[in-house]
Design an enzyme around this catalytic site. Structure first.
Site, mmCIF file in Angstrom:
data_model
loop_
_atom_site.group_PDB
_atom_site.id
_atom_site.type_symbol
_atom_site.label_atom_id
_atom_site.label_comp_id
_atom_site.label_asym_id
_atom_site.label_seq_id
_atom_site.Cartn_x
_atom_site.Cartn_y
_atom_site.Cartn_z
ATOM 1 N N CYS A 1 24.529 51.479 41.547
ATOM 2 C CA CYS A 1 25.665 52.098 42.235
ATOM 3 C C CYS A 1 25.261 53.412 42.917
ATOM 4 O O CYS A 1 24.443 53.393 43.823
ATOM 5 C CB CYS A 1 26.836 52.278 41.268
ATOM 6 S SG CYS A 1 28.429 52.427 42.120
ATOM 7 N N LYS B 1 39.209 52.649 47.783
ATOM 8 C CA LYS B 1 38.229 52.340 46.746
ATOM 9 C C LYS B 1 38.051 50.829 46.597
ATOM 10 O O LYS B 1 39.021 50.066 46.587
ATOM 11 C CB LYS B 1 38.667 52.934 45.404
ATOM 12 C CG LYS B 1 37.657 52.709 44.283
ATOM 13 C CD LYS B 1 38.117 53.329 42.968
ATOM 14 C CE LYS B 1 37.067 53.109 41.882
ATOM 15 N NZ LYS B 1 37.476 53.700 40.583
ATOM 16 N N SER C 1 32.867 49.086 41.714
ATOM 17 C CA SER C 1 33.786 50.210 41.563
ATOM 18 C C SER C 1 33.198 51.405 42.299
ATOM 19 O O SER C 1 32.391 52.148 41.760
ATOM 20 C CB SER C 1 33.974 50.534 40.072
ATOM 21 O OG SER C 1 34.802 51.660 39.895
ATOM 22 N N HIS D 1 28.228 46.627 39.208
ATOM 23 C CA HIS D 1 28.106 47.074 37.818
ATOM 24 C C HIS D 1 28.062 45.863 36.891
ATOM 25 O O HIS D 1 28.988 45.623 36.106
ATOM 26 C CB HIS D 1 29.281 47.982 37.437
ATOM 27 C CG HIS D 1 29.180 49.367 37.976
ATOM 28 N ND1 HIS D 1 28.329 50.324 37.448
ATOM 29 C CD2 HIS D 1 29.823 49.960 39.012
ATOM 30 C CE1 HIS D 1 28.458 51.457 38.132
ATOM 31 N NE2 HIS D 1 29.348 51.269 39.080
ATOM 32 N N GLU E 1 26.567 45.640 34.305
ATOM 33 C CA GLU E 1 26.542 46.097 32.913
ATOM 34 C C GLU E 1 27.932 46.346 32.335
ATOM 35 O O GLU E 1 28.083 46.518 31.112
ATOM 36 C CB GLU E 1 25.711 47.379 32.794
ATOM 37 C CG GLU E 1 26.410 48.671 33.201
ATOM 38 C CD GLU E 1 26.458 48.890 34.713
ATOM 39 O OE1 GLU E 1 26.932 49.967 35.128
ATOM 40 O OE2 GLU E 1 26.031 47.995 35.479
ATOM 41 N N ARG F 1 43.050 55.379 33.854
ATOM 42 C CA ARG F 1 42.684 56.801 33.953
ATOM 43 C C ARG F 1 43.161 57.387 35.276
ATOM 44 O O ARG F 1 43.783 58.460 35.305
ATOM 45 C CB ARG F 1 41.165 56.940 33.829
ATOM 46 C CG ARG F 1 40.629 58.359 33.994
ATOM 47 C CD ARG F 1 39.156 58.311 34.377
ATOM 48 N NE ARG F 1 38.952 57.672 35.680
ATOM 49 C CZ ARG F 1 37.789 57.159 36.082
ATOM 50 N NH1 ARG F 1 36.738 57.181 35.289
ATOM 51 N NH2 ARG F 1 37.686 56.608 37.289
#
Length: 314
Positions: free
Chosen positions: A142, A163, A192, A235, A237, A249
């Site tokens: 990223c 986003k 993301s 991502h 992971e 969040r």
């Protein structure tokens, strides 16, 4: 694969409950093999979460890995206790005389800043330059991928209109490529980010191979032909609930984020989000360790400096 880490690291107990083999120094010392040395530069705010995510995926081959965690001394983490950093992490000064078979550079929540305004940028730049002669294969993730491309090739990052957050399809472009051994023609993974790179710049400024891309995400994974440089903008992971935690969040902070795409059933945030990339993630990290690191790394680490000259890094 046994991963060799400090037995007091909080991730150890989580991994053991998942039947992942974790080896301490005492037991590892009795194995008559040369373990692979892996350095993880963890720039993510939730250090312990990222540690567990990466260690889980590195535990997929029969090879023994010695793991060291690195942090940027010029930056103080606001979300992880200093005791944790002092106990389980090393500074660049502490590792600069060592040699590593592989390194992972994680993402970081600083993509809204120009690269040069990131408080640890100069230390990061020095570390990446050092890696040319002290690390065989580096996997950038990223923001870490964007920063690596910028420093090595001058490839810029560009702000997106909104986003990119969700689970997106990508096509593999190089049939039989070692990093995608075992993959189908297409796969999905979490993305993301607020920024992107230009495919045209990659083609014009680098000699890297584009290995996967998708209609929403654009260029997804690219690598040098010798696999010493690998750049992944997604991502793989991530855990099942990572995007959900990011969404809640941001929502609770008043940012009015979009619901992650292709993630919650019927876009209902009260539903358990899907997990549909774990097999691809396991394959990708296993392929990186087996084919980019283990098969290619010189047995004597100091030979990396000679290889760097041969490949044009010096």
């Amino acid at each position: 694969m046994p991963i060799r880490i400090d037995k007091k690291l909080p991730a150890v107990e989580i991994l053991r409950t998942e039947n992942i083999f974790v080896m301490d120094d005492q037991r590892a010392a009795h194995q008559d093999i040369r373990p692979l040395k892996i350095l993880i530069l963890n720039l993510m705010p939730q250090k312990m979460v990222t540690e567990t995510q990466l260690l889980r995926h590195l535990a997929n081959t029969p090879l023994q890995l010695d793991i060291d965690f690195l942090y940027m001394e010029s930056h103080r983490s606001k979300t992880t206790r200093s005791e944790h950093m002092e106990t389980f992490y090393k500074t660049f000064l502490e590792v600069k005389d060592e040699y590593f078979d592989g390194m992972i550079i994680t993402g970081a929540p600083v993509e809204h800043l120009p690269f040069e305004e990131v408080d640890y940028w100069e230390e990061f730049r020095q570390m990446l330059e050092w890696s040319k002669t002290h690390v065989y294969s580096t996997l950038h993730i990223c923001w870490g991928a964007q920063a690596g491309l910028y420093l090595r090739y001058g490839v810029e990052k560009y702000q997106m209109d909104s986003k990119l957050s969700g689970i997106y399809p990508q096509d593999t472009l190089k049939e039989g490529h070692l990093l995608f051994r075992g993959f189908d023609d297409s796969y999905v993974s979490p993305h993301s980010r607020h920024t992107e790179i230009s495919k045209e710049e990659v083609l014009n400024k680098t000699n890297l191979e584009i290995l996967s891309e998708g209609p929403q995400v654009g260029v997804s994974i690219l690598a040098s032909r010798d696999l010493r440089e690998i750049y992944s903008f997604g991502h793989l992971e991530y855990d099942r609930d990572t995007l959900a935690k990011e969404y809640f969040r941001d929502r609770d902070a008043g940012f009015d984020p979009h619901i992650p795409e292709n993630y919650f059933k019927d876009d209902d945030v009260n539903q358990v989000p899907c997990l549909c990339w774990s097999s691809s993630a396991a394959l990708f990290f296993s392929n990186w360790v087996n084919h980019a690191v283990y098969q290619e790394t010189p047995f004597x680490w100091r030979k990396i400096x000679d290889d760097a000259s041969a490949y044009g890094y010096l």
